[in-house]
Design a protein around this motif. Structure first.
Motif, PDB file in Angstrom:
ATOM      1  N   SER A  31      -7.570   7.307  -0.117  1.00 32.63           N
ATOM      2  CA  SER A  31      -8.927   7.440  -0.611  1.00 32.63           C
ATOM      3  C   SER A  31      -9.874   7.841   0.502  1.00 32.63           C
ATOM      4  O   SER A  31      -9.888   7.245   1.563  1.00 32.63           O
ATOM      5  N   SER A  32     -10.697   8.862   0.265  1.00 30.90           N
ATOM      6  CA  SER A  32     -11.669   9.274   1.267  1.00 30.90           C
ATOM      7  C   SER A  32     -13.088   8.937   0.837  1.00 30.90           C
ATOM      8  O   SER A  32     -14.046   9.301   1.493  1.00 30.90           O
ATOM      9  N   ASP A  33     -13.294   8.281  -0.319  1.00 24.68           N
ATOM     10  CA  ASP A  33     -14.613   7.926  -0.781  1.00 24.68           C
ATOM     11  C   ASP A  33     -15.128   6.731  -0.015  1.00 24.68           C
ATOM     12  O   ASP A  33     -14.474   5.690   0.034  1.00 24.68           O
ATOM     13  N   PRO A  34     -16.319   6.847   0.600  1.00 30.15           N
ATOM     14  CA  PRO A  34     -16.845   5.721   1.348  1.00 30.15           C
ATOM     15  C   PRO A  34     -17.230   4.587   0.434  1.00 30.15           C
ATOM     16  O   PRO A  34     -17.638   4.796  -0.705  1.00 30.15           O
ATOM     17  N   GLY A  35     -17.115   3.357   0.918  1.00 30.88           N
ATOM     18  CA  GLY A  35     -17.531   2.203   0.144  1.00 30.88           C
ATOM     19  C   GLY A  35     -19.045   2.141   0.072  1.00 30.88           C
ATOM     20  O   GLY A  35     -19.763   2.890   0.717  1.00 30.88           O
ATOM     21  N   SER A  36     -19.545   1.256  -0.769  1.00 29.43           N
ATOM     22  CA  SER A  36     -20.980   1.079  -0.923  1.00 29.43           C
ATOM     23  C   SER A  36     -21.536   0.322   0.272  1.00 29.43           C
ATOM     24  O   SER A  36     -21.080  -0.775   0.580  1.00 29.43           O
ATOM     25  N   TYR A  37     -22.518   0.921   0.939  1.00 28.75           N
ATOM     26  CA  TYR A  37     -23.072   0.326   2.149  1.00 28.75           C
ATOM     27  C   TYR A  37     -24.581   0.258   2.033  1.00 28.75           C
ATOM     28  O   TYR A  37     -25.250   1.272   1.865  1.00 28.75           O
ATOM     29  N   SER A  38     -25.119  -0.934   2.094  1.00 28.29           N
ATOM     30  CA  SER A  38     -26.560  -1.117   1.985  1.00 28.29           C
ATOM     31  C   SER A  38     -27.002  -2.180   2.977  1.00 28.29           C
ATOM     32  O   SER A  38     -26.637  -3.351   2.840  1.00 28.29           O
ATOM     33  N   SER A  54     -15.349  -0.106  10.267  1.00 28.65           N
ATOM     34  CA  SER A  54     -15.939  -0.160  11.600  1.00 28.65           C
ATOM     35  C   SER A  54     -16.541   1.179  11.984  1.00 28.65           C
ATOM     36  O   SER A  54     -17.668   1.263  12.487  1.00 28.65           O
ATOM     37  N   ARG A  55     -15.798   2.261  11.739  1.00 30.93           N
ATOM     38  CA  ARG A  55     -16.273   3.592  12.097  1.00 30.93           C
ATOM     39  C   ARG A  55     -17.477   3.996  11.255  1.00 30.93           C
ATOM     40  O   ARG A  55     -18.379   4.691  11.725  1.00 30.93           O
ATOM     41  N   MET A  56     -17.506   3.567  10.002  1.00 35.03           N
ATOM     42  CA  MET A  56     -18.574   3.967   9.094  1.00 35.03           C
ATOM     43  C   MET A  56     -19.864   3.196   9.336  1.00 35.03           C
ATOM     44  O   MET A  56     -20.963   3.723   9.142  1.00 35.03           O
ATOM     45  N   THR A  57     -19.755   1.939   9.744  1.00 35.22           N
ATOM     46  CA  THR A  57     -20.939   1.079   9.843  1.00 35.22           C
ATOM     47  C   THR A  57     -21.410   0.835  11.271  1.00 35.22           C
ATOM     48  O   THR A  57     -22.484   0.278  11.481  1.00 35.22           O
ATOM     49  N   SER A  93     -24.476   9.252   8.839  1.00 37.10           N
ATOM     50  CA  SER A  93     -23.885  10.346   9.608  1.00 37.10           C
ATOM     51  C   SER A  93     -22.387  10.377   9.439  1.00 37.10           C
ATOM     52  O   SER A  93     -21.776  11.436   9.451  1.00 37.10           O
ATOM     53  N   SER A  94     -21.750   9.207   9.254  1.00 39.80           N
ATOM     54  CA  SER A  94     -20.308   9.159   9.060  1.00 39.80           C
ATOM     55  C   SER A  94     -19.929   9.801   7.746  1.00 39.80           C
ATOM     56  O   SER A  94     -18.914  10.473   7.629  1.00 39.80           O
ATOM     57  N   ARG A  95     -20.776   9.598   6.703  1.00 43.10           N
ATOM     58  CA  ARG A  95     -20.470  10.159   5.399  1.00 43.10           C
ATOM     59  C   ARG A  95     -20.555  11.682   5.430  1.00 43.10           C
ATOM     60  O   ARG A  95     -19.825  12.375   4.735  1.00 43.10           O
ATOM     61  N   LYS A  96     -21.492  12.210   6.250  1.00 39.55           N
ATOM     62  CA  LYS A  96     -21.660  13.656   6.300  1.00 39.55           C
ATOM     63  C   LYS A  96     -20.473  14.328   6.956  1.00 39.55           C
ATOM     64  O   LYS A  96     -20.151  15.469   6.673  1.00 39.55           O
ATOM     65  N   SER A  97     -19.811  13.604   7.868  1.00 38.77           N
ATOM     66  CA  SER A  97     -18.619  14.167   8.497  1.00 38.77           C
ATOM     67  C   SER A  97     -17.432  13.938   7.585  1.00 38.77           C
ATOM     68  O   SER A  97     -17.560  13.374   6.514  1.00 38.77           O
ATOM     69  N   SER A  99     -15.069  11.851   6.337  1.00 36.63           N
ATOM     70  CA  SER A  99     -14.848  10.406   6.450  1.00 36.63           C
ATOM     71  C   SER A  99     -13.377  10.070   6.517  1.00 36.63           C
ATOM     72  O   SER A  99     -12.985   9.120   7.177  1.00 36.63           O
ATOM     73  N   LYS A 100     -12.532  10.856   5.862  1.00 38.99           N
ATOM     74  CA  LYS A 100     -11.110  10.541   5.910  1.00 38.99           C
ATOM     75  C   LYS A 100     -10.563  10.768   7.305  1.00 38.99           C
ATOM     76  O   LYS A 100      -9.831   9.936   7.843  1.00 38.99           O
ATOM     77  N   THR A 101     -10.940  11.874   7.922  1.00 36.36           N
ATOM     78  CA  THR A 101     -10.466  12.141   9.269  1.00 36.36           C
ATOM     79  C   THR A 101     -10.993  11.108  10.250  1.00 36.36           C
ATOM     80  O   THR A 101     -10.261  10.582  11.080  1.00 36.36           O
ATOM     81  N   ALA A 102     -12.272  10.778  10.136  1.00 36.83           N
ATOM     82  CA  ALA A 102     -12.861   9.801  11.040  1.00 36.83           C
ATOM     83  C   ALA A 102     -12.222   8.443  10.849  1.00 36.83           C
ATOM     84  O   ALA A 102     -12.024   7.695  11.798  1.00 36.83           O
ATOM     85  N   ALA A 103     -11.882   8.141   9.599  1.00 35.50           N
ATOM     86  CA  ALA A 103     -11.360   6.815   9.301  1.00 35.50           C
ATOM     87  C   ALA A 103      -9.947   6.621   9.812  1.00 35.50           C
ATOM     88  O   ALA A 103      -9.590   5.533  10.236  1.00 35.50           O
ATOM     89  N   VAL A 104      -9.139   7.662   9.764  1.00 35.72           N
ATOM     90  CA  VAL A 104      -7.728   7.458  10.056  1.00 35.72           C
ATOM     91  C   VAL A 104      -7.300   7.966  11.425  1.00 35.72           C
ATOM     92  O   VAL A 104      -6.150   7.816  11.797  1.00 35.72           O
ATOM     93  N   THR A 105      -8.233   8.562  12.181  1.00 36.45           N
ATOM     94  CA  THR A 105      -7.867   9.072  13.498  1.00 36.45           C
ATOM     95  C   THR A 105      -8.448   8.178  14.584  1.00 36.45           C
ATOM     96  O   THR A 105      -9.647   8.188  14.800  1.00 36.45           O
TER      97      THR A 105
END
Length: 248
Positions: A31-38, A54-57, A93-97, A99-105
């Motif tokens: 899954s590459s869909d970001p979770g809900s972050y508020s 961690s990478r997203m927040t 900014s993480s969502r704009k990139s 996210s799957k690549t950022a998350a798993v690399t």
């Protein structure tokens, strides 16, 4: 530290490291869909891991675990609400990139051009059988090899090392064994029927560590990974020809 065992603190650190390295870049994260972050709360979505969150927040894995009282092996559930310390700007900014690549690399990812030379370590096949799914460098591809076989056939350590994980808490891997080989390498053996080693145990190359099964899989098979400095590398590049003993 007694022979063949890790101290409690060292073992927990080793287990945490091994699991983070396996999850970061594992083929099971589809899954590459970001979770809900508020604000200061993140809602876990399918495919999330602490490393990804961690990478997203902008909150370290260690801090996420502390804030939410999560201990190794850092299991999280879909819908779970996690406290975070990151900023909305970081998450946006993480969502704009990608996210799957950022998350798993992981940040320490080793490019294929810098993989270790063949013959640097002496690996052996972890079991006998046909490779039904090879390694792939594609995004979301298989980060190891899948070997078909018969239920109950032996699974052996591909090299000498120390067992750093035995269990079934990692979704998609079933009964899993992970072995650390020195400072740079970890091997993983998934979908086993039975597990025959303990955490912290020293094993020799070729020593029986499990029996083949179908836990966490659609059929009887072994999913096998070799990881070099956190990066999954192609096992068939380093293993001897099928049915052959290593020449080194």
């Amino acid at each position: 530290m007694s022979a063949g065992r890790l101290s409690g603190n060292s073992f927990q650190i080793a287990v945490g490291l091994a699991i983070v390295l396996l999850i970061a870049g594992c083929s099971g994260n589809k899954s590459s869909d970001p979770g809900s972050y508020s604000g200061s709360v993140y809602t876990v979505k399918r495919g999330d891991t602490l490393y990804r969150i961690s990478r997203m927040t902008g909150t370290s894995v260690k801090e996420l675990a502390r804030l939410n009282n999560i201990s190794a092996p850092y299991t999280i559930e879909v819908g779970q609400r996690l406290k975070v310390n990151g900023s909305t700007k970081t998450a946006s900014s993480s969502r704009k990139s990608s996210s799957k690549t950022a998350a798993v690399t992981p940040s320490s990812a080793v490019p294929q051009s810098s993989w270790p030379p063949v013959g640097q370590r002496c690996w052996r096949w972890p079991t006998s059988g046909k490779v039904i799914l090879p390694y792939s460098t594609a995004d979301g591809g298989n980060k190891g090899i899948d070997i078909a076989g018969s239920r109950g056939q032996p699974v052996v350590a591909s090299g000498a090392g120390t067992v750093v994980y035995v269990g079934n808490q990692l979704r998609g891997y079933g009964n899993l064994v992970m072995i650390k080989h020195g400072e740079d390498y970890i091997t993983a053996y998934a979908h086993n029927e039975t597990l025959l080693v303990n955490n912290g145990q020293k094993v020799k190359a070729g020593e029986k560590i499990a029996t083949m099964g179908s836990s966490g899989a659609d059929g009887v098979q072994l999913h096998f990974q070799i990881r070099y400095r956190a990066t999954a590398i192609d096992p068939q590049r380093y293993l001897p020809p099928p049915g052959k003993a290593p020449a080194c």
